[in-house]
Enzyme design. Structure first.
Site, PDB file in Angstrom:
ATOM      1  N   SER A  42      26.783  28.219 -12.312  1.00 39.12           N
ATOM      2  CA  SER A  42      27.334  28.523 -10.985  1.00 39.12           C
ATOM      3  C   SER A  42      28.855  28.527 -10.998  1.00 39.12           C
ATOM      4  O   SER A  42      29.491  29.431 -10.429  1.00 39.12           O
ATOM      5  CB  SER A  42      26.803  27.527  -9.945  1.00 39.12           C
ATOM      6  OG  SER A  42      27.064  26.189 -10.328  1.00 39.12           O
TER       7      SER A  42
ATOM      8  N   HIS B 198      19.053  25.829 -13.851  1.00 37.45           N
ATOM      9  CA  HIS B 198      20.293  25.263 -13.284  1.00 37.45           C
ATOM     10  C   HIS B 198      19.935  24.452 -12.042  1.00 37.45           C
ATOM     11  O   HIS B 198      19.258  23.439 -12.123  1.00 37.45           O
ATOM     12  CB  HIS B 198      21.271  26.393 -12.995  1.00 37.45           C
ATOM     13  CG  HIS B 198      22.663  25.940 -12.647  1.00 37.45           C
ATOM     14  ND1 HIS B 198      23.151  24.696 -12.952  1.00 37.45           N
ATOM     15  CD2 HIS B 198      23.699  26.585 -12.019  1.00 37.45           C
ATOM     16  CE1 HIS B 198      24.398  24.580 -12.538  1.00 37.45           C
ATOM     17  NE2 HIS B 198      24.761  25.720 -11.961  1.00 37.45           N
TER      18      HIS B 198
ATOM     19  N   HIS C 110      20.540  17.704 -21.151  1.00 32.75           N
ATOM     20  CA  HIS C 110      21.689  18.385 -20.548  1.00 32.75           C
ATOM     21  C   HIS C 110      22.375  19.220 -21.615  1.00 32.75           C
ATOM     22  O   HIS C 110      22.367  18.863 -22.800  1.00 32.75           O
ATOM     23  CB  HIS C 110      22.675  17.364 -19.965  1.00 32.75           C
ATOM     24  CG  HIS C 110      23.729  17.966 -19.099  1.00 32.75           C
ATOM     25  ND1 HIS C 110      24.916  18.458 -19.609  1.00 32.75           N
ATOM     26  CD2 HIS C 110      23.778  18.188 -17.756  1.00 32.75           C
ATOM     27  CE1 HIS C 110      25.645  18.937 -18.623  1.00 32.75           C
ATOM     28  NE2 HIS C 110      24.989  18.795 -17.489  1.00 32.75           N
TER      29      HIS C 110
ATOM     30  N   ARG D 280      25.936  10.517 -13.012  1.00 35.49           N
ATOM     31  CA  ARG D 280      25.467  10.869 -11.675  1.00 35.49           C
ATOM     32  C   ARG D 280      24.062  10.309 -11.441  1.00 35.49           C
ATOM     33  O   ARG D 280      23.699   9.980 -10.308  1.00 35.49           O
ATOM     34  CB  ARG D 280      25.492  12.389 -11.496  1.00 35.49           C
ATOM     35  CG  ARG D 280      26.882  12.999 -11.613  1.00 35.49           C
ATOM     36  CD  ARG D 280      26.835  14.506 -11.615  1.00 35.49           C
ATOM     37  NE  ARG D 280      26.070  15.019 -12.745  1.00 35.49           N
ATOM     38  CZ  ARG D 280      25.749  16.305 -12.933  1.00 35.49           C
ATOM     39  NH1 ARG D 280      26.127  17.215 -12.034  1.00 35.49           N
ATOM     40  NH2 ARG D 280      25.056  16.682 -13.987  1.00 35.49           N
TER      41      ARG D 280
ATOM     42  N   ASP E 124      19.447  15.446 -11.806  1.00 33.77           N
ATOM     43  CA  ASP E 124      18.272  15.913 -11.073  1.00 33.77           C
ATOM     44  C   ASP E 124      17.102  14.945 -11.151  1.00 33.77           C
ATOM     45  O   ASP E 124      16.182  15.009 -10.329  1.00 33.77           O
ATOM     46  CB  ASP E 124      17.828  17.277 -11.613  1.00 33.77           C
ATOM     47  CG  ASP E 124      18.893  18.344 -11.430  1.00 33.77           C
ATOM     48  OD1 ASP E 124      19.485  18.384 -10.339  1.00 33.77           O
ATOM     49  OD2 ASP E 124      19.132  19.121 -12.364  1.00 33.77           O
TER      50      ASP E 124
END
Length: 472
Positions: free
Chosen positions: A277, A307, A353, A362, A408
């Site tokens: 993105s 993504h 990743h 995160r 995620d």
């Protein structure tokens, strides 16, 4: 304060964070130093000339310095490991994770202003940091929050464009449509058509960027209420900050959900420039497409399963575990389920990743949030078991470079706990957050006069011939 001095201050701050058990005095001092002006536009106007000179010197003095070798693996492997893009707002380290203008996530949680003492950072504070390289004061954050609220008006034609789509259309399709509909008000397009000087490109880009950041949360909330709440729209609350207001417009007003949304937006804002993105926005923007066009393109990349769509896949997979094995699944049962997933040719979503080689920070900060606010949630407990079970299995499999959980792996469980259970919508939340990082860098792209991006492509025959010559 000059930009490089701001960076220097942040570097010293990081040292103090490592060396001192208490940051209170030094943090207050740093914030007071950067609290002299609440006008973000003016701060940028002062910073930009220095950065233009800095880039000019970098190019003239070091322009021919080699940054590494390009291999055939890189060319055919998605350009992984290839350094080829300048992105100022954040930098991703394979071992320690993302740094926003030099600050790690735990450091941001310590020094950025919060809505409540000891609470999560306000996203507006991170936006200020991304744009200026400075840690803002609460006064500056409040002024930026007020500015964004004043920009959040949505023209009627945007809603009409979205409602022309079936309600069953994917939320990301509706979101990208809404952003494209907003484009007709682009200040950059108007200024360019009037012949604005190249040296001033950043100014209408700034207006578009802040307008877009302000508007996307309203558009996203409209889509959620349209799809899942019978079209009952909730207006913005002028007394709330960006994250809390977004939560409010979605229909969630508990203080804990407000805190979660502040954390969620903050940690999803930026992840350097090489991801799909961010790179898409930079590429499209390099053609002098305005921020609306660039961000809409980025959203279409974010919607891909490899993504941003991964966050919805994680929660759906976790719920499938519960449906088939129950909430009280043992670690041994979970191992069997993971192996069954892998042996069927599927992946375990939320692990691995493209850059990181350790647990995503995160993920870690979301886990800490869960331990504080929902330690007994069954799905959180399942996520904790997965953290213990999955990495050893992926390591044993021997096919992945990073077996650890990413961002995620955790976000869906937190959202689900507070009532936002519609997994198909989760990527829209990601998109709203990512607007801050992408738009910040687009402003700097125009301020620094970055050129049209045009890498060289080759054919397989060219590669074969080149390799033959190299071997002879």
């Amino acid at each position: 304060m000059a930009f490089f001095r701001g960076v220097s201050s942040l570097s010293k701050l990081r040292s103090r964070i490592v060396q001192q058990s208490s940051l209170n005095g030094s943090v207050r001092w740093l914030q007071m130093q950067s609290a002299s002006d609440v006008d973000l536009h003016l701060q940028l106007k002062e910073l930009i000339p220095e950065q233009q000179e800095r880039l000019k010197k970098l190019k003239s003095v070091h322009g021919k310095v080699h940054l590494g070798n390009i291999t055939v693996d890189m060319v055919i492997g998605g350009m992984r490991g290839m350094t080829g893009l300048l992105w100022e707002t954040s930098l991703l380290d394979p071992d320690e994770g993302i740094r926003f203008r030099g600050l790690s996530i735990p450091e941001c949680q310590k020094v950025l202003p919060a809505a409540t003492p000891g609470g999560e950072p306000l996203p507006e504070g991170l936006l200020w940091l991304l744009l200026t390289g400075k840690v803002p004061s609460k006064e500056q954050v409040d002024a930026l929050s007020k500015d964004l609220r004043s920009r959040a008006k949505i023209p009627d034609h945007v809603y009409k464009a979205i409602t022309s789509l079936p309600e069953t259309a994917h939320p990301m399709t509706q979101f990208a449509t809404g952003v494209m509909a907003l484009q007709v008000q682009s200040e950059f397009q108007k200024a360019y058509e009037k012949g604005i000087s190249k040296s001033r490109f950043w100014e209408p880009t700034y207006e578009d960027a802040l307008n877009l950041i302000a508007q996307v949360s309203v558009v996203a909330s409209f889509i959620y209420r349209r799809m899942y709440k019978n079209g009952e729209i909730i207006p913005a609350d002028d007394g709330l900050d960006y994250g809390a207001n977004f939560s409010h417009m979605l229909g969630f007003d508990s203080p804990k959900m407000h805190e979660l949304m502040r954390l969620y937006v903050t940690i999803h804002t930026d992840h350097e420039g090489g991801n799909v993105s961010a790179h898409t926005a930079h590429l499209v923007g390099s053609a002098l497409s305005d921020p609306y066009l660039s961000f809409a393109a980025a959203l279409n990349g974010l919607a891909g399963p490899l993504h941003g769509l991964a966050n919805q896949e994680v929660l759906l997979w976790i719920k499938s575990v519960v449906e088939q094995c129950g909430e009280n699944i043992t670690k041994e049962q979970l191992k069997d389920y993971v192996w069954t997933t892998l042996n069927s040719g599927k992946v375990v979503p939320g692990f691995g990743h493209g850059v990181l080689r350790k647990t995503d920070p995160r993920y870690t900060c979301q886990r800490e949030f869960a331990l504080k606010h929902l330690p007994d949630d069954p799905l959180f407990q399942l996520v904790s078991k997965l953290y213990e079970v999955v990495p050893p299995i992926l390591t044993e499999l021997g096919k992945v470079k990073n077996p650890w959980p990413n961002v995620d792996a955790h976000s869906g469980v937190l959202l689900n706990h507070f009532g936002l259970t519609e997994a198909r919508y989760y990527t829209v939340l990601f998109g709203v957050s990512r607007s801050m990082g992408i738009c910040s860098q687009l402003i700097w792209d125009r301020a620094l006069g970055f050129p049209l991006e045009r890498p060289k492509s080759v054919t397989m025959e060219w590669l074969e011939n080149f390799c033959k010559k190299a071997a002879s």
